[in-house]
Design a protein around this motif. Structure first.
Motif, short mmCIF file in Angstrom:
data_model
loop_
_atom_site.label_atom_id
_atom_site.label_comp_id
_atom_site.label_asym_id
_atom_site.label_seq_id
_atom_site.Cartn_x
_atom_site.Cartn_y
_atom_site.Cartn_z
N GLY A 104 -0.58 -7.30 -7.34
CA GLY A 104 -1.90 -6.96 -7.83
C GLY A 104 -2.90 -8.08 -7.69
N TYR A 131 -3.25 3.67 -2.77
CA TYR A 131 -3.54 2.39 -3.40
C TYR A 131 -3.19 1.27 -2.45
N SER A 132 -3.71 0.09 -2.73
CA SER A 132 -3.35 -1.11 -1.98
C SER A 132 -3.60 -2.32 -2.86
N GLY A 133 -2.91 -3.39 -2.54
CA GLY A 133 -3.07 -4.63 -3.29
C GLY A 133 -2.26 -5.74 -2.66
N THR A 152 -4.44 -4.09 -7.84
CA THR A 152 -4.44 -3.00 -6.87
C THR A 152 -5.78 -2.27 -6.93
N LEU A 171 1.19 2.85 -11.48
CA LEU A 171 0.41 1.68 -11.04
C LEU A 171 0.43 0.56 -12.08
N GLU A 224 2.03 -3.20 -11.22
CA GLU A 224 1.31 -4.45 -11.44
C GLU A 224 2.00 -5.36 -12.45
N HIS A 242 0.86 -1.19 0.00
CA HIS A 242 0.00 0.00 0.00
C HIS A 242 0.89 1.23 0.00
#
Length: 129
Positions: A86, A72-74, A88, A109, A113, A64
């Motif tokens: 990912g 963002y987070s994933g 995300t 991003l 990913e 994150h």
């Protein structure tokens, strides 16, 4: 704190990140990224837009941070020097300034990913700051 340097090699380009090791008792065995925080230094031979800070914190299989405007987070997984990130999720704020921030954020991003591996870099990269 010990400073390390890593690279995430992405299909679409290279992200160069500064890694500050903050590993603690909760570190996941075999995951050298767990408990670390990163700040983007460059991507695709480009520095981030002045006034933006892009970060990534890795904890318990989750990543994150700030993409410059949005958070963002994933999920992520590490296998040796291989990394999978990912999908995300991201907040949906629209930042109008600085110019180009939303395009930069989308690129960052996408690269995150698509990352395939990470590795330590030579200390000469300190000059990139």
């Amino acid at each position: 704190m010990k400073i390390k340097y890593v690279v995430l090699v992405a299909l679409a380009g290279i992200l160069i990140l500064s890694l500050t090791a903050c590993g603690g008792a909760n570190s996941v065995p075999g995951d050298p990224l767990d408990g670390t925080s990163w700040e983007l230094m460059a991507y695709r031979k480009t520095r981030p837009i002045p006034g933006t800070t892009i970060t990534a914190t890795f904890e318990d299989g989750r990543v994150h941070g700030s993409a410059g405007c949005n958070s963002y987070s994933g999920s992520y997984q590490v296998d040796g020097d291989k990394i999978t990130v990912g999908p995300t999720a991201i907040t949906e704020m629209a930042c109008m300034e600085p110019e180009g921030i939303m395009e930069q954020e989308a690129t960052i991003l996408q690269l995150l990913e698509k990352a395939e591996e990470y590795r330590k870099l030579h200390k000469a990269l300190m000059k990139l700051r």
